[in-house]
Design a protein around this motif. Structure first.
Motif, PDB file in Angstrom:
ATOM      1  N   PHE A  91       0.862  -1.169   0.000  1.00  0.00           N
ATOM      2  CA  PHE A  91       0.000   0.000   0.000  1.00  0.00           C
ATOM      3  C   PHE A  91       0.905   1.227   0.000  1.00  0.00           C
ATOM      4  O   PHE A  91       1.875   1.280   0.760  1.00  0.00           O
ATOM      5  CB  PHE A  91      -0.895   0.015   1.248  1.00  0.00           C
ATOM      6  CG  PHE A  91      -1.990  -1.003   1.224  1.00  0.00           C
ATOM      7  CD1 PHE A  91      -3.201  -0.717   0.614  1.00  0.00           C
ATOM      8  CD2 PHE A  91      -1.804  -2.256   1.805  1.00  0.00           C
ATOM      9  CE1 PHE A  91      -4.228  -1.669   0.582  1.00  0.00           C
ATOM     10  CE2 PHE A  91      -2.813  -3.204   1.783  1.00  0.00           C
ATOM     11  CZ  PHE A  91      -4.026  -2.910   1.168  1.00  0.00           C
ATOM     12  N   HIS A  92       0.559   2.207  -0.830  1.00  0.00           N
ATOM     13  CA  HIS A  92       1.375   3.417  -0.868  1.00  0.00           C
ATOM     14  C   HIS A  92       1.269   4.175   0.452  1.00  0.00           C
ATOM     15  O   HIS A  92       2.213   4.832   0.885  1.00  0.00           O
ATOM     16  CB  HIS A  92       0.918   4.319  -2.027  1.00  0.00           C
ATOM     17  CG  HIS A  92       2.031   4.730  -2.926  1.00  0.00           C
ATOM     18  ND1 HIS A  92       1.965   4.658  -4.284  1.00  0.00           N
ATOM     19  CD2 HIS A  92       3.255   5.213  -2.652  1.00  0.00           C
ATOM     20  CE1 HIS A  92       3.095   5.080  -4.822  1.00  0.00           C
ATOM     21  NE2 HIS A  92       3.884   5.432  -3.849  1.00  0.00           N
ATOM     22  N   ARG A  93       0.113   4.063   1.072  1.00  0.00           N
ATOM     23  CA  ARG A  93      -0.108   4.641   2.403  1.00  0.00           C
ATOM     24  C   ARG A  93      -0.965   3.686   3.215  1.00  0.00           C
ATOM     25  O   ARG A  93      -1.743   2.907   2.663  1.00  0.00           O
ATOM     26  CB  ARG A  93      -0.773   6.023   2.302  1.00  0.00           C
ATOM     27  CG  ARG A  93       0.132   7.081   1.682  1.00  0.00           C
ATOM     28  CD  ARG A  93      -0.461   8.466   1.779  1.00  0.00           C
ATOM     29  NE  ARG A  93       0.454   9.472   1.265  1.00  0.00           N
ATOM     30  CZ  ARG A  93       1.425  10.041   1.961  1.00  0.00           C
ATOM     31  NH1 ARG A  93       1.609   9.701   3.232  1.00  0.00           N
ATOM     32  NH2 ARG A  93       2.209  10.952   1.424  1.00  0.00           N
ATOM     33  N   THR A  94      -0.846   3.780   4.525  1.00  0.00           N
ATOM     34  CA  THR A  94      -1.538   2.819   5.398  1.00  0.00           C
ATOM     35  C   THR A  94      -2.967   3.230   5.745  1.00  0.00           C
ATOM     36  O   THR A  94      -3.703   2.436   6.333  1.00  0.00           O
ATOM     37  CB  THR A  94      -0.757   2.642   6.713  1.00  0.00           C
ATOM     38  OG1 THR A  94      -0.683   3.915   7.399  1.00  0.00           O
ATOM     39  CG2 THR A  94       0.647   2.121   6.448  1.00  0.00           C
ATOM     40  N   ASP A  95      -3.389   4.440   5.393  1.00  0.00           N
ATOM     41  CA  ASP A  95      -4.685   4.973   5.829  1.00  0.00           C
ATOM     42  C   ASP A  95      -5.840   4.007   5.577  1.00  0.00           C
ATOM     43  O   ASP A  95      -6.688   3.791   6.451  1.00  0.00           O
ATOM     44  CB  ASP A  95      -4.995   6.299   5.113  1.00  0.00           C
ATOM     45  CG  ASP A  95      -3.868   7.303   5.214  1.00  0.00           C
ATOM     46  OD1 ASP A  95      -2.703   6.894   5.144  1.00  0.00           O
ATOM     47  OD2 ASP A  95      -4.162   8.505   5.349  1.00  0.00           O
ATOM     48  N   ILE A  96      -5.892   3.421   4.377  1.00  0.00           N
ATOM     49  CA  ILE A  96      -7.015   2.576   3.999  1.00  0.00           C
ATOM     50  C   ILE A  96      -7.143   1.356   4.909  1.00  0.00           C
ATOM     51  O   ILE A  96      -8.238   0.829   5.108  1.00  0.00           O
ATOM     52  CB  ILE A  96      -6.882   2.134   2.523  1.00  0.00           C
ATOM     53  CG1 ILE A  96      -8.148   1.421   2.045  1.00  0.00           C
ATOM     54  CG2 ILE A  96      -5.659   1.260   2.326  1.00  0.00           C
ATOM     55  CD1 ILE A  96      -9.376   2.290   1.998  1.00  0.00           C
ATOM     56  N   LEU A  97      -6.028   0.915   5.486  1.00  0.00           N
ATOM     57  CA  LEU A  97      -6.057  -0.267   6.352  1.00  0.00           C
ATOM     58  C   LEU A  97      -6.755   0.006   7.678  1.00  0.00           C
ATOM     59  O   LEU A  97      -7.098  -0.934   8.402  1.00  0.00           O
ATOM     60  CB  LEU A  97      -4.636  -0.773   6.601  1.00  0.00           C
ATOM     61  CG  LEU A  97      -3.937  -1.377   5.375  1.00  0.00           C
ATOM     62  CD1 LEU A  97      -2.456  -1.604   5.655  1.00  0.00           C
ATOM     63  CD2 LEU A  97      -4.622  -2.680   4.970  1.00  0.00           C
ATOM     64  N   PHE A  98      -6.966   1.262   7.999  1.00  0.00           N
ATOM     65  CA  PHE A  98      -7.611   1.619   9.260  1.00  0.00           C
ATOM     66  C   PHE A  98      -9.015   2.194   9.022  1.00  0.00           C
ATOM     67  O   PHE A  98      -9.498   3.043   9.763  1.00  0.00           O
ATOM     68  CB  PHE A  98      -6.723   2.574  10.045  1.00  0.00           C
ATOM     69  CG  PHE A  98      -5.428   1.920  10.449  1.00  0.00           C
ATOM     70  CD1 PHE A  98      -5.362   1.082  11.547  1.00  0.00           C
ATOM     71  CD2 PHE A  98      -4.288   2.085   9.676  1.00  0.00           C
ATOM     72  CE1 PHE A  98      -4.191   0.439  11.898  1.00  0.00           C
ATOM     73  CE2 PHE A  98      -3.105   1.453  10.022  1.00  0.00           C
ATOM     74  CZ  PHE A  98      -3.050   0.627  11.131  1.00  0.00           C
ATOM     75  N   THR A  99      -9.636   1.674   7.961  1.00  0.00           N
ATOM     76  CA  THR A  99     -11.034   1.948   7.659  1.00  0.00           C
ATOM     77  C   THR A  99     -11.764   0.601   7.676  1.00  0.00           C
ATOM     78  O   THR A  99     -11.129  -0.454   7.767  1.00  0.00           O
ATOM     79  CB  THR A  99     -11.185   2.610   6.277  1.00  0.00           C
ATOM     80  OG1 THR A  99     -10.836   1.647   5.270  1.00  0.00           O
ATOM     81  CG2 THR A  99     -10.287   3.832   6.156  1.00  0.00           C
TER      82      THR A  99
END
Length: 288
Positions: free
Chosen positions: A101-109
């Protein structure tokens, strides 16, 4: 060989010191060929790196390498599946060594768990060997490790930015058996410049400290920067991009020479994120 070939320059203009623009397809082919001959075995790319994946897929030399790529922005399992299919198609491979993942944000949705479960299935099916994320801050990494069983992480690391070499981070990575790839080895090219752009004048004392070390050890700025590759023993690969075969050869030589330097690198570590985090350079860009 701990160097991995970064391929962002094959698809985009990238780097504060990049004056040549995007690498031509012919030069990309030459770089891949010589990197393979030098013992480089890993390529780092991303769906968001312009035509980079396509360039690699069209080049026979690209098939000699393990490939790590990064996902575009996604919001569902269906989008994940389309993105994986697109990357495999562009790269013309059936298997990826790593998918990040380019950024982790989506994993915490709410969709984070379903995405991780689909990635685990990709692993079982042999489509990917490891999945993980690109991270930017130590707290972000610790949060990721506390919530997911990832196999691969990419993080920034260089002689000035040593935040991820702290005992807490090192122990957490080892405990979770995470493979580490490091980026920003040359800090977007800044660390291989004998003279920094005037926008960085407020850190002139740091530049002088590095210049004094290169003078004392009779090495190039790039060799000094490369020395961390041999001291950071928990890092499996250092991702570095080149704009020409000549740059690649210089980088390989500097990498090997860096093994001979015995430096107390901890004395060079900086905490000022305005300097060590290129994402914070926007305020400097008018004078770059």
């Amino acid at each position: 060989m701990k160097l991995a070939l970064g391929c962002v320059q094959f698809g985009l203009n990238y780097g504060v010191t990049n004056t040549a623009g995007k690498v031509s397809e012919a030069e990309a082919s030459n770089i891949l060929h010589h990197a393979h001959l030098a013992g480089v075995d890993t390529l780092d790319t991303a769906a968001l790196y312009g035509a980079s994946e396509t360039v690699l897929g069209q080049n026979d030399s690209g098939h000699h390498f393990q490939i790590v790529t990064k996902l575009p922005a996604i919001n569902s399992v269906n989008e994940l599946e389309r993105a994986v299919s697109a990357s495999l198609s562009k790269l013309k491979v059936k298997r990826l060594q790593g998918l990040l993942f380019h950024r982790t944000d989506i994993l915490f949705t709410p969709v984070g768990r379903p995405l991780s479960q689909r990635l685990q299935q990709y692993q079982k099916d042999g489509v990917i060997a490891e999945w993980g994320a690109s991270v930017y801050h130590p707290k972000e990494l610790l949060n990721l490790l506390a919530n997911y069983s990832i196999g691969l992480v990419q993080l920034p690391l260089n002689i000035l930015d040593q935040r991820f070499l702290s005992p807490e981070i090192t122990q957490a990575l080892q405990a979770n058996q995470v493979t580490v790839h490091a980026r920003s080895l040359l800090l977007q090219g800044l660390l291989c410049q004998a003279t920094w752009p005037k926008a960085f004048n407020q850190w002139r004392h740091i530049q002088q400290q590095l210049a004094d070390l290169t003078m004392h050890h009779q090495v190039s700025p790039m060799t000094l920067a490369m020395s961390i590759c041999h001291q950071a023993t928990n890092v499996e690969r250092f991702v570095l991009g080149f704009q020409s075969v000549e740059q690649l050869k210089q980088g390989i030589q500097a990498y090997h020479l860096g093994a001979k330097l015995q430096l107390q690198l901890a004395t060079l570590a900086q905490k000022d994120e305005q300097l060590i985090n290129p994402a914070r350079w926007s305020a400097l860009k008018k004078t770059l």
